[in-house]
Design a protein around this motif. Sequence first.
Motif, PDB file in Angstrom:
ATOM      1  N   LEU A  16       0.763  -1.209   0.066  1.00 27.55           N
ATOM      2  CA  LEU A  16      -0.063  -0.142   0.052  1.00 27.55           C
ATOM      3  C   LEU A  16       0.861   1.214   0.043  1.00 27.55           C
ATOM      4  N   PHE A  17       1.894   1.184   0.695  1.00 22.95           N
ATOM      5  CA  PHE A  17       2.751   2.434   1.033  1.00 22.95           C
ATOM      6  C   PHE A  17       3.540   2.539  -0.273  1.00 22.95           C
ATOM      7  N   ALA A  18       3.971   1.457  -1.038  1.00 23.48           N
ATOM      8  CA  ALA A  18       4.619   1.630  -2.294  1.00 23.48           C
ATOM      9  C   ALA A  18       3.749   2.345  -3.299  1.00 23.48           C
ATOM     10  N   ALA A  19       2.519   1.911  -3.409  1.00 21.70           N
ATOM     11  CA  ALA A  19       1.675   2.351  -4.475  1.00 21.70           C
ATOM     12  C   ALA A  19       1.429   3.810  -4.225  1.00 21.70           C
ATOM     13  N   LEU A 116       0.701  -9.456  -4.903  1.00 20.63           N
ATOM     14  CA  LEU A 116       1.474  -8.623  -5.655  1.00 20.63           C
ATOM     15  C   LEU A 116       0.769  -7.456  -6.597  1.00 20.63           C
ATOM     16  N   ARG A 117      -0.431  -7.266  -5.939  1.00 15.01           N
ATOM     17  CA  ARG A 117      -1.369  -6.619  -6.617  1.00 15.01           C
ATOM     18  C   ARG A 117      -0.608  -4.936  -6.394  1.00 15.01           C
ATOM     19  N   GLY A 118      -0.644  -4.040  -7.522  1.00 17.17           N
ATOM     20  CA  GLY A 118      -0.386  -2.731  -7.913  1.00 17.17           C
ATOM     21  C   GLY A 118       1.387  -2.720  -7.538  1.00 17.17           C
ATOM     22  N   THR A 119       1.912  -3.978  -7.737  1.00 16.55           N
ATOM     23  CA  THR A 119       3.339  -3.906  -8.054  1.00 16.55           C
ATOM     24  C   THR A 119       3.603  -4.283  -9.479  1.00 16.55           C
ATOM     25  N   GLY A 182      -1.318 -13.126 -16.166  1.00 18.76           N
ATOM     26  CA  GLY A 182      -1.881 -11.840 -15.290  1.00 18.76           C
ATOM     27  C   GLY A 182      -1.927 -12.211 -13.634  1.00 18.76           C
ATOM     28  N   MET A 183      -1.628 -13.102 -13.405  1.00 21.26           N
ATOM     29  CA  MET A 183      -1.975 -13.607 -11.918  1.00 21.26           C
ATOM     30  C   MET A 183      -0.962 -12.807 -10.909  1.00 21.26           C
ATOM     31  N   ASP A 184      -1.560 -12.021  -9.938  1.00 17.22           N
ATOM     32  CA  ASP A 184      -0.849 -10.885  -9.172  1.00 17.22           C
ATOM     33  C   ASP A 184      -1.051 -11.524  -7.777  1.00 17.22           C
ATOM     34  N   THR A 185      -2.049 -12.449  -7.493  1.00 19.70           N
ATOM     35  CA  THR A 185      -2.062 -13.005  -6.185  1.00 19.70           C
ATOM     36  C   THR A 185      -2.198 -14.537  -5.867  1.00 19.70           C
ATOM     37  N   SER A 248       0.641   1.903 -17.069  1.00 13.90           N
ATOM     38  CA  SER A 248       0.047   0.798 -17.960  1.00 13.90           C
ATOM     39  C   SER A 248       0.528   1.123 -19.344  1.00 13.90           C
ATOM     40  N   MET A 249       1.475   1.574 -19.665  1.00 11.76           N
ATOM     41  CA  MET A 249       1.913   2.146 -20.636  1.00 11.76           C
ATOM     42  C   MET A 249       2.404   1.191 -21.519  1.00 11.76           C
TER      43      MET A 249
END
Length: 359
Positions: A16-19, A116-119, A182-185, A248-249
Motif C-alpha cells: 500500500l505504501f509503495a503504491a 503482488l497487486r499494484g506492483t 496476469g496472476m498477481d495474487t 500501464s503504458m
Amino acid sequence: MEAHILQLLGLVFLLLFAAQHAPAIAISSPRCQTQCGGVEIPYPFGVGLECSLAPDFNVTCEVRDGISKPALFNNIVELLEISLIHGTIRFLNPISASCYNRSSDKMEEDPWWVNLRGTPYLFSDIHNKFTVIGCNTLAYIGYDINSPGYQSGCVSTCHNLSDLADGSCTGIGCCQTAIPKGMDTYFVGFDKNFNTSQIWNFSRCSYAVLMEAEAFNFSTAYITTTEFNDTASGQVAVVIDWAIRNGSMSCEVAKQNKEGTYACLSKNSDCVDSLNGPGYLCNCSKGYEGNPYLPDGCHALGHLTADVDECKYSPCPSGGICHNTVGSYRCSCRVGRKLNGSGNSCDLDTRLIIGNNTL
Ligand SMILES: *[C@@H]1O[C@H](CO)[C@@H](O)[C@H](O)[C@H]1NC(C)=O
Ligand SMILES: *[C@@H]1O[C@H](CO)[C@@H](O)[C@H](O)[C@H]1NC(C)=O
Ligand SMILES: *[C@@H]1O[C@H](CO)[C@@H](O)[C@H](O)[C@H]1NC(C)=O
Ligand SMILES: *[C@@H]1O[C@H](CO)[C@@H](O)[C@H](O)[C@H]1NC(C)=O
Ligand SMILES: *[C@@H]1O[C@H](CO)[C@@H](O)[C@H](O)[C@H]1NC(C)=O
Ligand SMILES: *[C@@H]1O[C@H](CO)[C@@H](O)[C@H](O)[C@H]1NC(C)=O
Ligand SMILES: *[C@@H]1O[C@H](CO)[C@@H](O)[C@H](O)[C@H]1NC(C)=O
Ligand SMILES: *[C@@H]1O[C@H](CO)[C@@H](O)[C@H](O)[C@H]1NC(C)=O
Ligand SMILES: *[C@@H]1O[C@H](CO)[C@@H](O)[C@H](O)[C@H]1NC(C)=O
Ligand SMILES: *[C@@H]1O[C@H](CO)[C@@H](O)[C@H](O)[C@H]1NC(C)=O
C-alpha cells in the motif's frame, strides 16, 4: 504460522505504501551497490531508494547467518536472480504442507499467500507450474480464499506405491497444472475431503507450491520422506515477470515520453511490450548488450568491459605507431619500415605492413 501472518501484514502495508509513492526518477550512480550475496542487482533494481527506479525495485541487502542476502518486500522473499533480458526475477517461495497429526487426529496446514497487486510483478505463466505432491490430495491455487476469480486445483492420488515413477508427474503421487497470465495474487489451500489420515504411516504430508517448472523432477522419495520440503529448507524457486508498468503504458505510448518517464534511456535500445500484463521492457538493440535502462548502458557486443588504453605504456618498438583497440592494441611502422615477425622492431621495408598484437 503466526510469523507468516505478521510477515504478510508487513507485505500488505508495504505494498500500500509503495503504491502511494511516486518519487522522482532515480538513476543508478557509481556509488550504488551492484551485487548482494553473489546476485547481480542491475538498474532499475537497486539497493536503496536512491539507487532504484521505484520503491518496488528497492532491494534490501542484509547479512543473515553471516551471509549477505538480497530480498524484496521488506525481507519477505529472498531474491535468487534478476534478469533484464527476460524481464524476470526468481525468488524463494515457501512450500505449503498439509500433514496428518496422529495424536490430535487432525490435518495441520501452513497456509501461505502472496499479494503482488499494484506492483510491477506478476507470476510467470510460462515458467511456473502449480505442483502438488501427495497420495490423497486435492490442492487449490487461486487469487483469494473466499473471493471469486481465478481458482484451479490439482488432484494427486496413489493406490499402490509401486505405481509411482521417478520423473513422472501425471496425477499419480504428483500433479502439475499451468496458471493463467496476469496472476498477481497467490493463495494455496488443501481440500478437507482429501487427507492422509488413512495413509499417514507411509505418506503423512502432502505438499503444494507454485514453482519454476524447470527446477522440478518428481522423485518417489517425495511421497515417503520429507525430502521435497527439506531440499531447500521448505522453499523453492518461483519465476516472476516484471515490467515498467507505471501508467500501464505500451511502448507506443511510453516512447512519446509525455511525462518524462520513458525508461529505455540508452541509445541503441528497443522497447518491448510486456508479454504478461501491461507495460513494457527495454532491451539493447541487436548487436548490443548491457543495461538499456541506463544512459549509454548498451554497448556493442564484446565491448562490455571498460577499455584500457594500452598505448599509454608504449608497447610498440621504437619507430612504431601504437593504435589502441578495444581490449587490445596494434602496432604499425612508419612508411618504409615493417614490423618484424616477432613484433619488436620496425625493420626497413618497401611495403607498409600493419601487424596485429593481442594481449
Ligand atoms: C528501500 O530502501 C531503503 C534504504 O534506502 C530502506 O530503508 C527502505 O526500507 C526501503 N523501502 C522500501 C519501501 O522497501
Ligand atoms: C509514474 O507515473 C507518474 C505519472 O503517471 C509519474 O509522476 C511518476 O514519476 C512515475 N514514476 C516512475 C517511477 O516512473
Ligand atoms: C532481448 O533481446 C534478446 C536478444 O536479442 C532476446 O533473446 C530477448 O528475448 C529479448 N528480450 C525481450 C524481453 O524481448
Ligand atoms: C499434534 O497434536 C498434538 C495435540 O493437539 C500437539 O500437542 C502436537 O504439537 C501436534 N504435533 C505436531 C507435530 O504438530
Ligand atoms: C479425512 O477425510 C474423510 C473424508 O474423506 C473424513 O471423513 C475425515 O474426517 C477426514 N479426516 C481428517 C483428519 O481430516
Ligand atoms: C501393488 O502393485 C504390486 C505390483 O504391481 C502388486 O504385486 C501388489 O499386489 C499391489 N498391491 C496392492 C495393495 O494393490
Ligand atoms: C529426473 O530424475 C530421473 C532420476 O530420478 C532421471 O532419470 C531423469 O533424467 C531426470 N529428468 C530430468 C528432466 O532431469
Ligand atoms: C500402514 O498401516 C496399515 C494399517 O493402517 C498397515 O496395513 C500397513 O502395513 C502399514 N504400512 C507401513 C508401511 O507401515
Ligand atoms: C518444511 O521445512 C521448513 C524449513 O525447514 C520447516 O519449517 C517446516 O516445518 C517443514 N514442513 C514440513 C511439513 O515438514
Ligand atoms: C625480429 O628482430 C629480432 C631482433 O630485434 C631478430 O632477432 C629476429 O630474427 C627478427 N625476426 C624476424 C622474423 O625478422
